[in-house]
Design a protein around this motif. Structure first.
Motif, PDB file in Angstrom:
ATOM      1  N   LYS A 229    -100.907  -3.907 -88.489  1.00  0.00           N
ATOM      2  CA  LYS A 229     -99.373  -4.055 -88.829  1.00  0.00           C
ATOM      3  C   LYS A 229     -99.734  -3.157 -90.141  1.00  0.00           C
ATOM      4  O   LYS A 229     -98.365  -2.691 -90.663  1.00  0.00           O
ATOM      5  N   GLN A 255     -96.729  -2.911 -75.082  1.00  0.00           N
ATOM      6  CA  GLN A 255     -95.657  -2.217 -75.573  1.00  0.00           C
ATOM      7  C   GLN A 255     -95.756  -0.586 -75.260  1.00  0.00           C
ATOM      8  O   GLN A 255     -96.628  -0.183 -75.680  1.00  0.00           O
ATOM      9  N   SER A 260     -89.376   2.325 -82.429  1.00  0.00           N
ATOM     10  CA  SER A 260     -88.932   0.933 -83.011  1.00  0.00           C
ATOM     11  C   SER A 260     -90.031   0.183 -83.604  1.00  0.00           C
ATOM     12  O   SER A 260     -90.565  -0.333 -82.847  1.00  0.00           O
ATOM     13  N   ASP A 262     -90.107  -2.374 -85.766  1.00  0.00           N
ATOM     14  CA  ASP A 262     -89.826  -3.668 -85.345  1.00  0.00           C
ATOM     15  C   ASP A 262     -90.013  -4.168 -84.234  1.00  0.00           C
ATOM     16  O   ASP A 262     -90.534  -5.322 -84.267  1.00  0.00           O
ATOM     17  N   LEU A 263     -89.953  -3.528 -83.159  1.00  0.00           N
ATOM     18  CA  LEU A 263     -90.224  -3.855 -81.956  1.00  0.00           C
ATOM     19  C   LEU A 263     -91.715  -4.157 -81.883  1.00  0.00           C
ATOM     20  O   LEU A 263     -92.435  -5.122 -81.269  1.00  0.00           O
ATOM     21  N   LEU A 265     -93.937  -4.544 -84.183  1.00  0.00           N
ATOM     22  CA  LEU A 265     -94.406  -5.474 -84.841  1.00  0.00           C
ATOM     23  C   LEU A 265     -94.088  -6.906 -84.182  1.00  0.00           C
ATOM     24  O   LEU A 265     -95.008  -7.866 -84.314  1.00  0.00           O
ATOM     25  N   ARG A 266     -93.111  -7.020 -83.350  1.00  0.00           N
ATOM     26  CA  ARG A 266     -92.811  -8.216 -82.624  1.00  0.00           C
ATOM     27  C   ARG A 266     -93.811  -8.594 -81.734  1.00  0.00           C
ATOM     28  O   ARG A 266     -94.315  -9.615 -81.341  1.00  0.00           O
ATOM     29  N   ARG A 267     -94.037  -7.388 -81.110  1.00  0.00           N
ATOM     30  CA  ARG A 267     -95.347  -7.516 -79.965  1.00  0.00           C
ATOM     31  C   ARG A 267     -96.570  -8.034 -80.529  1.00  0.00           C
ATOM     32  O   ARG A 267     -97.154  -8.561 -79.857  1.00  0.00           O
ATOM     33  N   ASP A 269     -97.080  -9.646 -83.405  1.00  0.00           N
ATOM     34  CA  ASP A 269     -96.858 -11.095 -83.619  1.00  0.00           C
ATOM     35  C   ASP A 269     -96.925 -11.913 -82.485  1.00  0.00           C
ATOM     36  O   ASP A 269     -97.745 -13.147 -82.244  1.00  0.00           O
ATOM     37  N   GLU A 270     -96.532 -11.358 -81.365  1.00  0.00           N
ATOM     38  CA  GLU A 270     -96.801 -12.481 -79.993  1.00  0.00           C
ATOM     39  C   GLU A 270     -98.089 -12.320 -79.482  1.00  0.00           C
ATOM     40  O   GLU A 270     -98.613 -13.180 -79.087  1.00  0.00           O
ATOM     41  N   GLU A 273     -99.957 -14.894 -81.498  1.00  0.00           N
ATOM     42  CA  GLU A 273     -99.732 -16.120 -80.959  1.00  0.00           C
ATOM     43  C   GLU A 273    -100.609 -16.317 -79.895  1.00  0.00           C
ATOM     44  O   GLU A 273    -100.974 -17.609 -79.549  1.00  0.00           O
TER      45      GLU A 273
END
Length: 471
Positions: A229, A255, A260, A262-263, A265-267, A269-270, A273
């Motif tokens: 990140k 991914q 993108s 932002d996309l 970074l969301r992946r 974060d997933e 988790e």
């Protein structure tokens, strides 16, 4: 280029045989020796030589010779890696003295036995006891199966590294620069430097995240995601695509490469988790082959002109491959070979793999595979013993193989100014131009600090009509 020859450990003469067998506190050790030469056939000094699965490594002497020691006989085929600053390293499978690499507590050694009184009828035997082995060798028997002296192979190791891209993008050689007032002017410049020149500066990057069970033990999985990140924050989405592959027993494309961020970074974060797989389970094994082949599939150019991009893989791992050879809980001989074969396919496709060993000591034998993967593809191999340091380490990395760059004006010699390089090799700076002719020199070096390249620009500082400036 460097040519590498790995010489035998089972020659027939008594002197050479003695060189292959060393007594240490009553225990027998075995030696593999060889010589590294350059393309002209001259000995190559200072090259680092290692054998996968063997703890010790060696540096070639002034004559290009090296010796690798092992407490156990070498297997029939060994993978030898040669690396030297200023040259691209390589890893090759070579023939070695036959030996049994099974149970190390009861290792059987293959010898060629010469029966007394009938030495023309040699017999291949296997002996397990050191005292019995010594008796055979004293009798005149030799290590290795009869008629199976070690083959000598010439192997092309590498081409000398060159810095192909080095330019001010907005500075023209021979330009005249107006100095409107005073005796100098500050001229803003920008540029780009990389080991390899590409028609464009578009980057396609795949992050390989090791999610096997062992990586959670020192938070290395979380550290890998945090570092990724932080890396993304330093890149520009307008000319960079990033993809993610998670691997353990299998490899999964989380991914596909995208602009993108932002996309992406969301992946990530997933993934944070979800966490890694459970330790020492069927799902928590480590499959380097699947990960590398997955990256190859994702980055393989699908259209004409795609090879004009910089295609990179950043591989984060704390261990060694334990697949594709079942059951996957421990490393089998075929796991290493499969991993390196996959790396060779990426190298053939022009894809560079940078490997990061996270949370593991540098002397750990498990790291040899990651080093070989980087060597084979022209990437960098970095050991990060403390996973907490990974973000900082990755933040100062170079995706284009450049360690440092400077700019200097001949009127200010011998002073030079370091340039701040982006991860993609880009830079911006200001140079001072003085009245009259002067030479601006842009210099860069590779990550090892051995290979350097310079490019010069001649500029002329022009004062207004009638203006003068004292030297």
């Amino acid at each position: 280029m460097i040519a590498m020859m790995v010489l035998g450990s089972c020659e027939r003469s008594e002197d050479e045989l003695a060189q292959q067998r060393v007594e240490r506190d009553g225990a027998v050790t075995f030696k593999l020796e060889g010589v590294v030469k350059d393309e002209a056939g001259e000995p190559m000094a200072g090259a680092r030589v290692s054998v996968d699965g063997v703890e010790s490594s060696a540096q070639t002497d002034a004559g290009g010779r090296y010796e690798i020691m092992s407490p156990y006989p070498f297997s029939n085929e060994v993978r030898v890696t040669v690396k030297k600053p200023g040259f691209r390293g390589v890893s090759r499978a070579l023939k070695a003295a036959p030996g049994d690499d099974g149970d190390k507590k009861n290792t059987k050694v293959t010898i060629c036995h010469l029966p007394s009184g009938d030495e023309d009828k040699t017999v291949t035997l296997e002996v397990a006891d050191d005292a019995v082995l010594q008796g055979h060798l004293d009798h005149g028997d030799t290590l290795g199966a009869c008629g199976s002296d070690l083959e000598v192979e010439d192997v092309e190791v590498s081409e000398r590294v060159t810095i192909d891209a080095l330019d001010f993008e907005d500075l023209v050689d021979g330009a005249a620069v107006d100095i409107s007032s005073g005796c100098s002017v500050s001229l803003p410049v920008s540029g780009f430097v990389a080991l390899e020149s590409k028609p464009n500066r578009f980057f396609e990057i795949v992050l390989l995240l090791d999610a096997s069970g062992s990586i959670e033990r020192d938070d290395s999985f979380a550290a890998s995601i945090a570092a990724a990140k932080a890396l993304i924050a330093k890149l520009e989405s307008k000319h960079t695509k990033i993809g993610i592959i998670r691997f353990a027993t299998n490899a999964t494309v989380v991914q596909h490469p995208t602009n993108s961020f932002d996309l992406v970074l969301r992946r990530l974060d997933e993934q944070a988790e979800q966490g890694p797989e459970a330790y020492k389970t069927q799902e928590g094994a480590t499959n380097y082959e699947a990960a590398l082949l997955g990256a190859l599939d994702v980055l393989k150019p699908a259209e004409r002109g795609a090879n004009d991009n910089y295609r990179l893989v950043l591989m984060f791992s704390d261990g060694k491959p334990t697949l594709p050879i079942a059951p996957g809980l421990t490393q089998e001989p075929g796991d290493l070979e499969a991993s390196l074969a996959a790396a060779e396919l990426l190298a053939e496709a022009g894809i560079v793999v940078h490997t990061y060993s996270v949370g593991v000591r540098e002397e750990d034998l498990r790291l040899t595979t990651l080093a070989s993967i980087a060597d084979l593809t022209g990437g960098e191999y970095v050991v990060v013993a403390d996973s907490a340091d990974l973000t900082q380490t990755l933040g100062t990395a170079s995706l284009v193989g450049i360690g440092a760059a400077t700019v200097a004006n001949s009127k200010e010699a011998p002073t030079s100014t370091p340039l701040t390089l982006g991860l993609d090799g880009s830079f911006t700076a200001s140079i001072t131009v003085y009245p009259g002719a002067q030479t601006i020199t842009l210099t860069a070096e590779d990550m090892s600090g051995v290979v350097t390249t310079s490019k010069t620009y001649t500029l002329t500082g022009v004062l207004p009509d009638g203006a003068t400036c004292a030297d």
